[in-house]
Design a protein around this motif. Sequence first.
Motif, PDB file in Angstrom:
ATOM      1  N   ASN A   1      26.003  37.518  34.147  1.00 12.59           N
ATOM      2  CA  ASN A   1      25.988  36.063  34.011  1.00 12.59           C
ATOM      3  C   ASN A   1      27.183  35.480  34.763  1.00 12.59           C
ATOM      4  O   ASN A   1      28.133  36.170  35.108  1.00 12.59           O
ATOM      5  N   SER A   2      27.106  34.191  35.014  1.00 11.25           N
ATOM      6  CA  SER A   2      28.123  33.559  35.860  1.00 11.25           C
ATOM      7  C   SER A   2      29.493  33.511  35.184  1.00 11.25           C
ATOM      8  O   SER A   2      30.514  33.568  35.865  1.00 11.25           O
ATOM      9  N   HIS A   3      29.556  33.432  33.859  1.00 13.49           N
ATOM     10  CA  HIS A   3      30.840  33.404  33.164  1.00 13.49           C
ATOM     11  C   HIS A   3      31.636  34.672  33.461  1.00 13.49           C
ATOM     12  O   HIS A   3      32.817  34.622  33.784  1.00 13.49           O
ATOM     13  N   GLN A   4      30.980  35.803  33.359  1.00 12.28           N
ATOM     14  CA  GLN A   4      31.660  37.071  33.600  1.00 12.28           C
ATOM     15  C   GLN A   4      32.029  37.237  35.069  1.00 12.28           C
ATOM     16  O   GLN A   4      33.101  37.749  35.386  1.00 12.28           O
ATOM     17  N   ARG A   5      31.178  36.812  35.962  1.00 16.72           N
ATOM     18  CA  ARG A   5      31.465  36.931  37.401  1.00 16.72           C
ATOM     19  C   ARG A   5      32.624  36.033  37.817  1.00 16.72           C
ATOM     20  O   ARG A   5      33.498  36.457  38.574  1.00 16.72           O
ATOM     21  N   VAL A   6      32.622  34.804  37.323  1.00 18.13           N
ATOM     22  CA  VAL A   6      33.723  33.890  37.641  1.00 18.13           C
ATOM     23  C   VAL A   6      35.023  34.413  37.043  1.00 18.13           C
ATOM     24  O   VAL A   6      36.081  34.383  37.682  1.00 18.13           O
ATOM     25  N   GLY A   7      34.956  34.937  35.826  1.00 18.37           N
ATOM     26  CA  GLY A   7      36.144  35.517  35.202  1.00 18.37           C
ATOM     27  C   GLY A   7      36.712  36.669  35.999  1.00 18.37           C
ATOM     28  O   GLY A   7      37.923  36.767  36.212  1.00 18.37           O
ATOM     29  N   LEU A   8      35.855  37.545  36.473  1.00 20.52           N
ATOM     30  CA  LEU A   8      36.306  38.677  37.291  1.00 20.52           C
ATOM     31  C   LEU A   8      36.942  38.191  38.585  1.00 20.52           C
ATOM     32  O   LEU A   8      37.996  38.698  38.999  1.00 20.52           O
ATOM     33  N   ALA A   9      36.336  37.195  39.210  1.00 22.99           N
ATOM     34  CA  ALA A   9      36.904  36.639  40.445  1.00 22.99           C
ATOM     35  C   ALA A   9      38.272  36.007  40.175  1.00 22.99           C
ATOM     36  O   ALA A   9      39.201  36.159  40.983  1.00 22.99           O
ATOM     37  N   LEU A  10      38.409  35.316  39.062  1.00 23.20           N
ATOM     38  CA  LEU A  10      39.697  34.702  38.736  1.00 23.20           C
ATOM     39  C   LEU A  10      40.762  35.752  38.435  1.00 23.20           C
ATOM     40  O   LEU A  10      41.920  35.590  38.824  1.00 23.20           O
ATOM     41  N   TYR A  11      40.393  36.819  37.737  1.00 20.38           N
ATOM     42  CA  TYR A  11      41.360  37.897  37.511  1.00 20.38           C
ATOM     43  C   TYR A  11      41.835  38.463  38.832  1.00 20.38           C
ATOM     44  O   TYR A  11      43.022  38.691  39.048  1.00 20.38           O
ATOM     45  N   GLY A  12      40.892  38.711  39.738  1.00 23.78           N
ATOM     46  CA  GLY A  12      41.261  39.211  41.060  1.00 23.78           C
ATOM     47  C   GLY A  12      42.177  38.250  41.796  1.00 23.78           C
ATOM     48  O   GLY A  12      43.169  38.653  42.413  1.00 23.78           O
ATOM     49  N   ALA A  13      41.873  36.945  41.720  1.00 22.35           N
ATOM     50  CA  ALA A  13      42.695  35.940  42.403  1.00 22.35           C
ATOM     51  C   ALA A  13      44.106  35.884  41.823  1.00 22.35           C
ATOM     52  O   ALA A  13      45.080  35.705  42.557  1.00 22.35           O
ATOM     53  N   ILE A  14      44.211  36.064  40.515  1.00 19.87           N
ATOM     54  CA  ILE A  14      45.538  36.059  39.881  1.00 19.87           C
ATOM     55  C   ILE A  14      46.384  37.204  40.419  1.00 19.87           C
ATOM     56  O   ILE A  14      47.545  37.024  40.773  1.00 19.87           O
ATOM     57  N   TYR A  15      45.804  38.395  40.489  1.00 15.62           N
ATOM     58  CA  TYR A  15      46.583  39.548  40.924  1.00 15.62           C
ATOM     59  C   TYR A  15      46.876  39.507  42.425  1.00 15.62           C
ATOM     60  O   TYR A  15      47.922  39.983  42.852  1.00 15.62           O
ATOM     61  N   VAL A  16      45.987  38.924  43.221  1.00 15.81           N
ATOM     62  CA  VAL A  16      46.285  38.724  44.638  1.00 15.81           C
ATOM     63  C   VAL A  16      47.446  37.747  44.777  1.00 15.81           C
ATOM     64  O   VAL A  16      48.343  37.934  45.605  1.00 15.81           O
ATOM     65  N   GLN A  17      47.451  36.709  43.948  1.00  9.80           N
ATOM     66  CA  GLN A  17      48.548  35.734  43.976  1.00  9.80           C
ATOM     67  C   GLN A  17      49.883  36.389  43.628  1.00  9.80           C
ATOM     68  O   GLN A  17      50.920  36.059  44.216  1.00  9.80           O
ATOM     69  N   VAL A  18      49.868  37.317  42.688  1.00 15.36           N
ATOM     70  CA  VAL A  18      51.098  38.043  42.340  1.00 15.36           C
ATOM     71  C   VAL A  18      51.613  38.819  43.547  1.00 15.36           C
ATOM     72  O   VAL A  18      52.805  38.780  43.859  1.00 15.36           O
ATOM     73  N   LEU A  19      50.718  39.515  44.223  1.00 18.70           N
ATOM     74  CA  LEU A  19      51.130  40.276  45.414  1.00 18.70           C
ATOM     75  C   LEU A  19      51.674  39.357  46.505  1.00 18.70           C
ATOM     76  O   LEU A  19      52.678  39.673  47.139  1.00 18.70           O
ATOM     77  N   ILE A  20      51.021  38.224  46.702  1.00 13.68           N
ATOM     78  CA  ILE A  20      51.499  37.259  47.699  1.00 13.68           C
ATOM     79  C   ILE A  20      52.874  36.725  47.299  1.00 13.68           C
ATOM     80  O   ILE A  20      53.746  36.538  48.152  1.00 13.68           O
ATOM     81  N   GLY A  21      53.076  36.506  46.013  1.00 12.41           N
ATOM     82  CA  GLY A  21      54.366  36.003  45.541  1.00 12.41           C
ATOM     83  C   GLY A  21      55.513  36.960  45.824  1.00 12.41           C
ATOM     84  O   GLY A  21      56.617  36.537  46.165  1.00 12.41           O
ATOM     85  N   PHE A  22      55.247  38.260  45.704  1.00 14.81           N
ATOM     86  CA  PHE A  22      56.299  39.228  45.995  1.00 14.81           C
ATOM     87  C   PHE A  22      56.499  39.439  47.493  1.00 14.81           C
ATOM     88  O   PHE A  22      57.555  39.867  47.925  1.00 14.81           O
TER      89      PHE A  22
END
Length: 158
Positions: A124-145
């Motif tokens: 379902n879209s809730h789970q897919r969007v959630g997974l994409a947001l988790y991925g975006a959060i961790y990519v943002q952490v890497l970019i921050g460092f």
Amino acid sequence: MMHIIQKIVSMSIYFSAVLLFLGDFSECSSDERKKSGSLHNSSKHVNSQKTLDITLHGILLWASMGFLMPLGVLTIRMSSTEEHHRTRRKILFYVHAILQVLSVLLATVGAVISVSKFENAFNNSHQRVGLALYGAIYVQVLIGFRRPKRYIHLSYRS
């Protein structure tokens, strides 16, 4: 600065109140409704522990992505307007870093709850969007460092 923070807090509280009064969110990604065939029967099958887990998941992710992360973004934006106050700019940077780290930690706890407690078929879209947001959060952490150093541009007179 306080005026902006007060606006964010009041908007977050208002938005949360609207969401709370919209209805029961304990069934948003559950397959119980599909199995029983009706909304009324499915609400009987959702136990209190699952409801608590879903509520905790939602609150943690709202606090992370709906409050702490935007507040961290605002603090770093405010630090760029502080040209002559080096100590104030440093304080705002550290506040930004603390808010972002707390946000990532809360999102991680929310992700762990989601993976360990819920049916994650990603159908379902809730789970897919959630997974994409988790991925975006961790990519943002890497970019921050990996961010480049901030240089002070000096104007030279000829």
